[in-house]
Design a protein around this motif. Structure first.
Motif, mmCIF file in Angstrom:
data_model
loop_
_atom_site.group_PDB
_atom_site.id
_atom_site.type_symbol
_atom_site.label_atom_id
_atom_site.label_comp_id
_atom_site.label_asym_id
_atom_site.label_seq_id
_atom_site.Cartn_x
_atom_site.Cartn_y
_atom_site.Cartn_z
ATOM 1 N N PHE A 536 9.484 27.516 37.078
ATOM 2 C CA PHE A 536 9.872 26.111 37.078
ATOM 3 C C PHE A 536 8.937 25.213 36.267
ATOM 4 N N PRO A 537 7.608 25.452 36.250
ATOM 5 C CA PRO A 537 6.763 24.617 35.372
ATOM 6 C C PRO A 537 7.160 24.727 33.897
ATOM 7 N N SER A 538 7.451 25.955 33.441
ATOM 8 C CA SER A 538 7.876 26.109 32.045
ATOM 9 C C SER A 538 9.214 25.421 31.808
ATOM 10 N N PHE A 539 10.114 25.533 32.780
ATOM 11 C CA PHE A 539 11.424 24.889 32.648
ATOM 12 C C PHE A 539 11.270 23.373 32.536
ATOM 13 N N SER A 540 10.400 22.794 33.356
ATOM 14 C CA SER A 540 10.186 21.345 33.306
ATOM 15 C C SER A 540 9.586 20.914 31.975
ATOM 16 N N ALA A 541 8.602 21.703 31.484
ATOM 17 C CA ALA A 541 7.956 21.361 30.210
ATOM 18 C C ALA A 541 8.959 21.404 29.055
ATOM 19 N N LEU A 542 9.840 22.417 29.076
ATOM 20 C CA LEU A 542 10.818 22.536 27.988
ATOM 21 C C LEU A 542 11.924 21.500 28.103
ATOM 22 N N ARG A 543 12.280 21.145 29.303
ATOM 23 C CA ARG A 543 13.310 20.123 29.479
ATOM 24 C C ARG A 543 12.799 18.773 28.986
ATOM 25 N N GLN A 544 11.495 18.499 29.203
ATOM 26 C CA GLN A 544 10.921 17.253 28.705
ATOM 27 C C GLN A 544 10.931 17.188 27.180
ATOM 28 N N ARG A 545 10.923 18.352 26.533
ATOM 29 C CA ARG A 545 11.007 18.385 25.069
ATOM 30 C C ARG A 545 12.431 18.117 24.578
ATOM 31 N N GLY A 546 13.385 18.141 25.505
ATOM 32 C CA GLY A 546 14.774 17.908 25.138
ATOM 33 C C GLY A 546 15.500 19.142 24.632
ATOM 34 N N PRO A 548 18.029 22.099 24.450
ATOM 35 C CA PRO A 548 19.341 22.300 25.065
ATOM 36 C C PRO A 548 19.316 23.546 25.953
ATOM 37 N N MET A 549 19.428 23.340 27.255
ATOM 38 C CA MET A 549 19.371 24.445 28.210
ATOM 39 C C MET A 549 20.387 24.208 29.319
ATOM 40 N N ARG A 550 21.151 25.244 29.603
ATOM 41 C CA ARG A 550 22.097 25.187 30.719
ATOM 42 C C ARG A 550 21.661 26.205 31.767
ATOM 43 N N VAL A 551 21.425 25.740 32.985
ATOM 44 C CA VAL A 551 20.980 26.634 34.054
ATOM 45 C C VAL A 551 22.146 27.519 34.480
ATOM 46 N N ILE A 552 21.928 28.837 34.435
ATOM 47 C CA ILE A 552 22.968 29.768 34.870
ATOM 48 C C ILE A 552 22.566 30.555 36.122
ATOM 49 N N PHE A 553 21.273 30.479 36.485
ATOM 50 C CA PHE A 553 20.813 31.127 37.723
ATOM 51 C C PHE A 553 19.487 30.507 38.100
ATOM 52 N N GLN A 554 19.285 30.329 39.416
ATOM 53 C CA GLN A 554 17.965 29.955 39.903
ATOM 54 C C GLN A 554 17.858 30.309 41.370
ATOM 55 N N ASP A 555 16.644 30.617 41.766
ATOM 56 C CA ASP A 555 16.350 30.786 43.185
ATOM 57 C C ASP A 555 15.028 30.081 43.450
ATOM 58 N N GLN A 556 14.338 30.462 44.507
ATOM 59 C CA GLN A 556 13.129 29.738 44.897
ATOM 60 C C GLN A 556 11.957 29.962 43.937
ATOM 61 N N ARG A 557 12.035 30.985 43.071
ATOM 62 C CA ARG A 557 10.870 31.343 42.278
ATOM 63 C C ARG A 557 11.075 31.303 40.776
ATOM 64 N N VAL A 559 14.023 30.481 37.182
ATOM 65 C CA VAL A 559 15.243 29.871 36.680
ATOM 66 C C VAL A 559 15.621 30.593 35.389
ATOM 67 N N VAL A 560 16.917 30.763 35.192
ATOM 68 C CA VAL A 560 17.438 31.404 33.984
ATOM 69 C C VAL A 560 18.359 30.404 33.298
ATOM 70 N N VAL A 561 18.146 30.197 32.005
ATOM 71 C CA VAL A 561 18.920 29.211 31.248
ATOM 72 C C VAL A 561 19.593 29.891 30.062
ATOM 73 N N ALA A 562 20.615 29.232 29.552
ATOM 74 C CA ALA A 562 21.353 29.752 28.398
ATOM 75 C C ALA A 562 21.507 28.660 27.356
ATOM 76 N N ARG A 563 21.614 29.078 26.106
ATOM 77 C CA ARG A 563 21.980 28.173 25.008
ATOM 78 C C ARG A 563 23.309 28.667 24.455
ATOM 79 N N GLN A 564 24.344 27.832 24.599
ATOM 80 C CA GLN A 564 25.677 28.232 24.152
ATOM 81 C C GLN A 564 26.354 27.086 23.416
#
Length: 564
Positions: A536-546, A548-557, A559-564
């Motif tokens: 999640f820290p990496s996901f937050s850092a990359l989302r702040q960069r803008g 394009p990421m679509r979350v396709i799976f996540q649990d408590q530990r 997250v998996v994202v896709a670019r389509q």
């Protein structure tokens, strides 16, 4: 409590009369359910990171590439361990398919063969009844059974070290012709070669130290002189050396990394960051011996007045073997729980030897320890919600707690039957009953562990990734890495800002990884389709960069994202 063993002579007295000795037919009936329990649960759990995913992925890579000499992990050179595990796992994956059963089959088979070797050796040394008891004791030891059902290297190492140990014991203590004794010693040399190909130099260090220290302690170098050194070393080198020569010829950096970094630096320094206190292995020893932990005070060496007719007394050899392993790994700068596994088959043999003269009354007292442990675990499992956290929610512990309760109930039922059998002097029947109860109980707990294991496995995310990766789009692991990803995805992933055990491979093959989030962002934005696994820290850092990421799976530990 008095020690149950007669200390007056070296040869153990025959076992106390058992009103219910097991016939050959009953032995077969024992082995049949043991095999079902042992192998039937292998595919019930997803592979978990790190060890299971790592070794399954290396075997899969070896099977698919056809390169049986140079191991690769996630496409990168990987020289940390020898190839025996990879060879056999690759063979089973080819025969039985890419699944958890095939991936775990070699450690399970190695553990099962270890148990059979222990039982057969006890039967040769002390009689069939003791052999049956020792087989049941070894099979149900928590550390032997548990490590045989997780994909690591230590079950295979333990098999070969046990074969070497048992072969020397039989050669030294069972009357036979010189040719037969020589054949047993040759088997020991071949087994040491298998141990070296399983995990490196420790495969010859442990049996060598056991032999030398026992000879020094007993002031008898007869066993040393009877090792058939010239022919034995030839067998060892013919079996063990070719792979080391070939891999060194193809990879000039192998020898320095494997022997210096992975042996001497691992043992003498804390470079691998797996430190532990001097007593690190003592709780693992006590827990790993269950349900036979209470026999530990019986397992000391012989008294000074005992003198074997020739060679080395089994009790001495087994005691030195066990103590050396415990002390050697306790002194290491790198500690992992499974390292002391090779001492447990020797402990099982010692327990089988010591139980020959144990009275049913004494054994009933020893039943109280595993009964107490399982009862405490059963009660504690009802409070599983108290240890829940954001990363491990209550429902995960609820499933694990239910498995512990069911396992505890089964064990207590078998323990009650063992108590009943001991009241009727059915010692062997009681030992077998206690062993089966503990095996079934552990199997239930391990099956319930899969709910927790899913949090450390890529198995749950495969269905979400399949539509994205179907076209051949790349898969990235950003900042973290799940060792099971390549196995479940059936493909390598691109590492981003991650080194750990890949450091050597990344230096030798720099184009296979990305060294920063900046490099990843540039690559990600240039791709029409891709997927990435991250925390999640990496996901937050990359989302702040803008990005394009679509979350396709996540649990408590994760997250998996896709670019389509």
């Amino acid at each position: 409590m008095n020690h149950p063993i007669d200390r007056g002579t070296y040869h153990p007295a025959p076992p106390l009369a058992d009103k219910r000795p097991l016939s050959r037919g009953m032995l077969a009936l024992l082995l049949a359910p043991l095999a079902v329990i042992w192998f039937g649960s292998l595919g019930m759990r997803s592979l978990i990171s790190p060890d299971e995913g790592r070794y399954a992925s290396i075997a899969l890579e070896m099977m698919r590439s056809g390169d049986w000499i140079t191991p690769r992990l996630n496409g990168l050179l990987y020289f940390e361990k020898p190839p025996m595990q990879y060879w056999l796992s690759a063979m089973f994956l080819h025969l039985f398919g890419l699944n958890e059963f095939a991936a775990r089959l070699w450690p399970a088979l190695a553990g099962f063969l270890t148990v059979l070797a222990v039982g057969a050796t006890a039967s040769r040394l002390w009689g069939r009844e003791t052999g049956i008891r020792t087989l049941a004791i070894a099979a149900s030891m928590t550390w032997i059974f548990g490590n045989a059902h997780f994909l690591t290297l230590d079950a295979g190492l333990t098999l070969f070290l046990t074969l070497a140990l048992c072969a020397v014991l039989i050669a030294e203590n069972v009357p036979a012709t010189p040719a037969v004794r020589r054949n047993w010693i040759w088997l020991a040399w071949a087994a040491m070669a298998g141990a070296v190909l399983s995990k490196g130099l420790v495969g010859i260090l442990i049996p060598g130290a056991t032999l030398v220290l026992t000879c020094l302690w007993r002031r008898d170098f007869g066993p040393w002189r009877r090792m058939h050194w010239w022919s034995g070393l030839l067998i060892f080198l013919v079996l063990a050396a070719p792979w080391f020569v070939l891999v060194s010829m193809r990879n000039p950096t192998f020898a320095q990394f494997f022997f210096i970094h992975e042996h001497f630096a691992r043992y003498l320094t804390k470079v691998h960051q797996r430190e532990g206190t001097w007593w690190y292995y003592l709780p693992l020893l006590l827990g790993g011996m269950l349900p036979w932990t209470s026999a530990l005070p019986w397992l000391g060496p012989r008294r000074a007045g005992d003198a074997p007719p020739r060679g080395v007394a089994p009790a001495d050899f087994l005691f030195v073997h066990s103590v050396f392993i415990l002390l050697f790994f306790s002194a290491s700068g790198s500690k992992l729980p499974s390292y002391i596994l090779p001492m447990f088959p020797a402990l099982a043999l010692l327990i089988g030897l010591r139980l020959q003269q144990a009275s049913p009354r004494v054994l009933r007292g020893h039943l109280l320890v595993p009964i107490l442990v399982w009862s405490i675990a059963l009660v504690a499992s009802t409070q599983s919600a108290r240890v829940a956290s954001h990363s491990t929610p209550a429902e995960i512990f609820a499933q694990l707690g239910a498995g512990i309760r069911w396992g505890g109930a089964v064990f207590l039922a078998f323990a009650a039957f063992a108590w009943w059998a001991l009241r009727r002097r059915g010692v062997t029947l009681a030992i077998v009953s206690l062993a089966l109860g503990h095996l079934i109980g552990m199997t239930m707990v391990m099956a319930a562990h899969n709910a927790y294991g899913q949090l450390k496995s890529a198995a749950p995310i495969v269905s979400a990734l399949e539509p994205v990766l179907r076209s051949g789009a790349p898969m990235f692991a950003v900042g973290i890495y799940d060792q099971t990803l390549p196995f479940y995805l059936r493909r390598d992933v691109v590492l981003v800002d991650y080194e750990d055990e890949f450091a050597m491979g990344q230096v030798l093959e720099p184009g296979r990884s990305l060294d920063s989030l900046d490099a990843f962002a540039t690559r990600w934005e240039a791709l029409p389709q891709a997927a990435a696994y991250m925390d999640f820290p990496s996901f937050s850092a990359l989302r702040q960069r803008g990005l394009p990421m679509r979350v396709i799976f996540q649990d408590q530990r994760r997250v998996v994202v896709a670019r389509q």
